[in-house]
Design a protein around this motif. Structure first.
Motif, PDB file in Angstrom:
ATOM      1  N   UNK A  76      73.322   0.646  21.107  1.00  0.00           N
ATOM      2  CA  UNK A  76      73.081   2.072  21.283  1.00  0.00           C
ATOM      3  C   UNK A  76      74.437   2.719  21.469  1.00  0.00           C
ATOM      4  N   UNK A  77      74.610   3.900  20.922  1.00  0.00           N
ATOM      5  CA  UNK A  77      75.878   4.576  21.191  1.00  0.00           C
ATOM      6  C   UNK A  77      75.706   6.066  21.442  1.00  0.00           C
ATOM      7  N   UNK A  78      76.666   6.619  22.138  1.00  0.00           N
ATOM      8  CA  UNK A  78      76.708   8.060  22.385  1.00  0.00           C
ATOM      9  C   UNK A  78      78.177   8.467  22.495  1.00  0.00           C
ATOM     10  N   UNK A  79      78.407   9.760  22.603  1.00  0.00           N
ATOM     11  CA  UNK A  79      79.785  10.247  22.668  1.00  0.00           C
ATOM     12  C   UNK A  79      80.105  10.789  24.049  1.00  0.00           C
ATOM     13  N   UNK A  80      81.354  10.691  24.421  1.00  0.00           N
ATOM     14  CA  UNK A  80      81.783  11.324  25.664  1.00  0.00           C
ATOM     15  C   UNK A  80      82.980  12.231  25.370  1.00  0.00           C
ATOM     16  N   UNK A 111      89.399  18.051  25.666  1.00  0.00           N
ATOM     17  CA  UNK A 111      90.436  18.014  24.635  1.00  0.00           C
ATOM     18  C   UNK A 111      90.392  16.739  23.791  1.00  0.00           C
ATOM     19  N   UNK A 112      89.372  15.913  24.039  1.00  0.00           N
ATOM     20  CA  UNK A 112      89.278  14.698  23.231  1.00  0.00           C
ATOM     21  C   UNK A 112      87.847  14.158  23.281  1.00  0.00           C
ATOM     22  N   UNK A 113      87.515  13.279  22.328  1.00  0.00           N
ATOM     23  CA  UNK A 113      86.194  12.667  22.345  1.00  0.00           C
ATOM     24  C   UNK A 113      86.291  11.174  22.049  1.00  0.00           C
ATOM     25  N   UNK A 114      85.305  10.450  22.535  1.00  0.00           N
ATOM     26  CA  UNK A 114      85.274   8.994  22.398  1.00  0.00           C
ATOM     27  C   UNK A 114      83.844   8.566  22.080  1.00  0.00           C
ATOM     28  N   UNK A 115      83.724   7.476  21.366  1.00  0.00           N
ATOM     29  CA  UNK A 115      82.389   6.926  21.145  1.00  0.00           C
ATOM     30  C   UNK A 115      82.206   5.740  22.093  1.00  0.00           C
ATOM     31  N   UNK A 116      81.051   5.691  22.735  1.00  0.00           N
ATOM     32  CA  UNK A 116      80.729   4.601  23.652  1.00  0.00           C
ATOM     33  C   UNK A 116      79.628   3.768  23.003  1.00  0.00           C
ATOM     34  N   UNK A 117      79.894   2.497  22.779  1.00  0.00           N
ATOM     35  CA  UNK A 117      78.872   1.611  22.214  1.00  0.00           C
ATOM     36  C   UNK A 117      78.414   0.624  23.272  1.00  0.00           C
ATOM     37  N   UNK A 118      77.101   0.475  23.378  1.00  0.00           N
ATOM     38  CA  UNK A 118      76.520  -0.489  24.306  1.00  0.00           C
ATOM     39  C   UNK A 118      75.934  -1.613  23.456  1.00  0.00           C
ATOM     40  N   UNK A 119      76.378  -2.833  23.704  1.00  0.00           N
ATOM     41  CA  UNK A 119      75.876  -3.983  22.947  1.00  0.00           C
ATOM     42  C   UNK A 119      75.128  -4.905  23.896  1.00  0.00           C
ATOM     43  N   UNK A 120      73.918  -5.253  23.525  1.00  0.00           N
ATOM     44  CA  UNK A 120      73.121  -6.123  24.389  1.00  0.00           C
ATOM     45  C   UNK A 120      72.723  -7.368  23.603  1.00  0.00           C
ATOM     46  N   UNK A 121      72.988  -8.543  24.156  1.00  0.00           N
ATOM     47  CA  UNK A 121      72.572  -9.790  23.506  1.00  0.00           C
ATOM     48  C   UNK A 121      71.044  -9.846  23.529  1.00  0.00           C
TER      49      UNK A 121
END
Ligand SMILES: [Zn+2]
Length: 136
Positions: A76-80, A111-121
């Motif tokens: 799952x991912x979202x932006x911050x 002033x900036x953005x990042x993508x956050x990815x959550x990885x679950x086994x």
């Protein structure tokens, strides 16, 4: 801090600090495992989908898809958004519904953005967080 639980097919997963393998975040201040769990709990439309990776889960070394060399994870991912590398807001924060990106930029709140990815086994439920700079 509250753990985050979700159901995928017949299996229940619980994300918590204990079973978080790593958080890869070199840039953003005030953003850690606890922030992520909090956001997932507040987010209304959080949904994990199956993704395939070419490396296995370090924890259980399992999760291989049939005879292929791909491994199944739930992702799952979202932006911050950040200001001077400090975490400000995410796209799943309830507050995000009340603002527009344009106004945040115009008012110099971000002033900036990042993508956050959550990885679950998918096998053992061990999870990881990747934070990467990205332009929206
Ligand atoms: Zn695993």
């Amino acid at each position: 801090m509250s753990n985050y639980k979700f159901q995928y097919e017949d299996k229940e997963f619980e994300l918590k600090e204990d079973n978080c393998d790593y958080i890869n975040n070199e840039e953003v201040e005030n953003f850690n495992i606890s922030t992520v769990l909090d956001l997932l709990n507040k987010g209304e439309e959080v949904g994990f989908t199956v993704e395939y990776y070419d490396s296995c889960c370090e924890e259980c070394k399992f999760n291989r898809k049939d005879d292929t060399k791909f491994f199944e994870f739930l992702e799952y991912h979202f932006y911050i958004f950040t200001k001077e590398n400090n975490y400000v807001l995410s796209t799943i924060s309830p507050e995000y519904q009340e603002v527009t990106l344009t106004s945040l930029v115009r008012d110099k709140k971000i002033d900036n953005s990042h993508i956050v990815s959550i990885l679950v086994c998918k096998n053992c439920g061990t999870w990881a967080i990747e934070v990467e700079q990205c332009d929206m």
